[in-house]
Design a protein around this motif. Structure first.
Motif, mmCIF file in Angstrom:
data_model
loop_
_atom_site.group_PDB
_atom_site.id
_atom_site.type_symbol
_atom_site.label_atom_id
_atom_site.label_comp_id
_atom_site.label_asym_id
_atom_site.label_seq_id
_atom_site.Cartn_x
_atom_site.Cartn_y
_atom_site.Cartn_z
ATOM 1 N N UNK A 136 0.860 -1.172 0.000
ATOM 2 C CA UNK A 136 0.000 0.000 0.000
ATOM 3 C C UNK A 136 0.903 1.231 0.000
ATOM 4 N N UNK A 137 0.316 2.397 -0.266
ATOM 5 C CA UNK A 137 1.106 3.627 -0.234
ATOM 6 C C UNK A 137 1.707 3.848 1.150
ATOM 7 N N UNK A 138 0.938 3.535 2.195
ATOM 8 C CA UNK A 138 1.441 3.707 3.562
ATOM 9 C C UNK A 138 2.611 2.774 3.835
ATOM 10 N N UNK A 139 2.508 1.533 3.391
ATOM 11 C CA UNK A 139 3.601 0.584 3.574
ATOM 12 C C UNK A 139 4.840 1.031 2.800
ATOM 13 N N UNK A 140 4.641 1.542 1.591
ATOM 14 C CA UNK A 140 5.765 1.991 0.774
ATOM 15 C C UNK A 140 6.464 3.185 1.418
ATOM 16 N N UNK A 141 5.678 4.096 1.964
ATOM 17 C CA UNK A 141 6.284 5.244 2.644
ATOM 18 C C UNK A 141 7.123 4.784 3.825
ATOM 19 N N UNK A 142 6.566 3.899 4.632
ATOM 20 C CA UNK A 142 7.296 3.398 5.799
ATOM 21 C C UNK A 142 8.574 2.690 5.382
ATOM 22 N N UNK A 143 8.474 1.887 4.326
ATOM 23 C CA UNK A 143 9.652 1.139 3.878
ATOM 24 C C UNK A 143 10.754 2.065 3.370
ATOM 25 N N UNK A 144 10.412 3.006 2.516
ATOM 26 C CA UNK A 144 11.429 3.849 1.880
ATOM 27 C C UNK A 144 11.949 4.957 2.792
ATOM 28 N N UNK A 145 11.285 5.188 3.922
ATOM 29 C CA UNK A 145 11.757 6.215 4.853
ATOM 30 C C UNK A 145 13.222 6.014 5.239
ATOM 31 N N UNK A 146 13.624 4.777 5.417
ATOM 32 C CA UNK A 146 14.978 4.495 5.893
ATOM 33 C C UNK A 146 16.034 5.036 4.928
ATOM 34 N N UNK A 147 15.931 4.685 3.664
ATOM 35 C CA UNK A 147 16.922 5.153 2.692
ATOM 36 C C UNK A 147 16.773 6.639 2.421
ATOM 37 N N UNK A 148 15.547 7.111 2.312
ATOM 38 C CA UNK A 148 15.342 8.519 1.978
ATOM 39 C C UNK A 148 15.798 9.425 3.115
ATOM 40 N N UNK A 149 15.623 9.002 4.353
ATOM 41 C CA UNK A 149 16.125 9.797 5.478
ATOM 42 C C UNK A 149 17.641 9.940 5.380
ATOM 43 N N UNK A 150 18.319 8.850 5.046
ATOM 44 C CA UNK A 150 19.771 8.901 4.888
ATOM 45 C C UNK A 150 20.148 9.858 3.758
#
Length: 312
Positions: A136-150
């Protein structure tokens, strides 16, 4: 809905982008890249020189033709799941994501006379050709947060989610970038019928992402597909104004055929340049052209030359 038509720091009306290094490295240079992960080259001095060589060649080409260059970082598969498949820890991925941006930032300083934009690449969580276990969009946001935060802590000018196969993952990536205050572009891939691997049309995917994110993406692109696969769906309608870049495969093969291929299909470099230039001539707002899988600097040279003729 309001959105940015172009990035505010773009100083040229045409930028070259090259993201085909992995296939060139594997098939032409004979260097193994487990998991298709070019960021592994950052672990050795020789590997770093290989990356610098690609960036230098692209910048020199841009300088010769009086256009800009987008330097795409070697971080396309530097996410948790793809990294775990090749024994990369979260700590090593964080370090390598940062180092990948550092190397392109150094290249920009070295070539201060060329208009250079730094792009932090983010790829799909799973297979970019055959997506499974869709989020889902929510799951994708949570998943990609790690790399995008870096990546948000680096000198990258913007982030691009590339070879994305379905709108929900794109929505999550856009929202994640917004959370960390980074400009974001989305590049979808399409199959031979011009639709995304999940079957949705390019038009509907773009409209869905814009609707769910208040058009927060700075632009959309198509990558990892041959012009024959997507040119038919590029029609002069309002949604197409959101598409700013075409970064094409050299091969006309389907994604399934490319996955199974044991040799490299490098297509026709001259023809590829002509096809992309024709699309730019037809749609002058398209300001980013380049090469993806199967391409090398021969293709990029022809793309630059033909694109320049298209607007002269």
């Amino acid at each position: 809905m309001e959105h940015n038509q172009v990035m505010p720091h773009m100083g040229h009306d045409l930028y070259l982008s090259y993201v085909g290094a992995e296939t060139d490295i594997i098939f032409n240079k004979g260097i193994d890249l487990p998991g298709f992960a070019s960021y592994l080259l950052l672990e050795t001095d020789k590997g770093k020189e290989i990356l610098r060589g690609y960036y230098s060649s692209l910048i020199e080409l841009a300088r010769k033709h009086g256009v800009g260059a987008i330097l795409d970082s070697a971080t396309w598969v530097a996410n948790r799941d793809r990294g775990a498949l090749i024994s990369q820890s979260s700590q090593s991925l964080e370090r390598l994501n940062i180092e990948a941006i550092d190397i392109i930032a150094q290249m920009r300083k070295q070539y201060a006379d060329v208009s250079i934009i730094l792009c932090a690449q983010v790829g799909p969580r799973g297979d970019g050709y055959a997506p499974k276990d869709l989020m889902t969009a929510q799951e994708a946001e949570s998943y990609h947060n790690e790399q995008i935060e870096t990546l948000s802590r680096t000198d990258a000018d913007f982030i691009c989610g590339s070879t994305i196969c379905y709108p929900e993952e794109a929505i999550g990536i856009v929202r994640s970038a917004g959370r960390y205050g980074k400009a974001i572009a989305i590049s979808f891939t399409v199959e031979t019928d011009g639709c995304l691997p999940t079957g949705i049309s390019l038009k509907d995917a773009i409209l869905a992402v814009d609707e769910a994110t208040d058009a927060a993406a700075i632009y959309f692109m198509v990558n990892c597909a041959h012009p024959d696969h997507f040119s038919r769906v590029l029609v002069d309608e309002p949604w197409l104004q959101r598409v700013k870049g075409l970064v094409a495969n050299a091969s006309r093969c389907s994604h399934a055929e490319l996955d199974a291929a044991e040799t490299l299909d490098d297509g026709d470099p001259v023809e590829l340049g002509v096809q992309l230039a024709d699309l730019r001539r037809k749609f002058p707002h398209i300001s980013i052209l380049g090469g993806c899988c199967g391409t090398d600097m021969r293709h990029m040279k022809n793309i630059a030359e033909q694109a320049q003729r298209a607007v002269s």
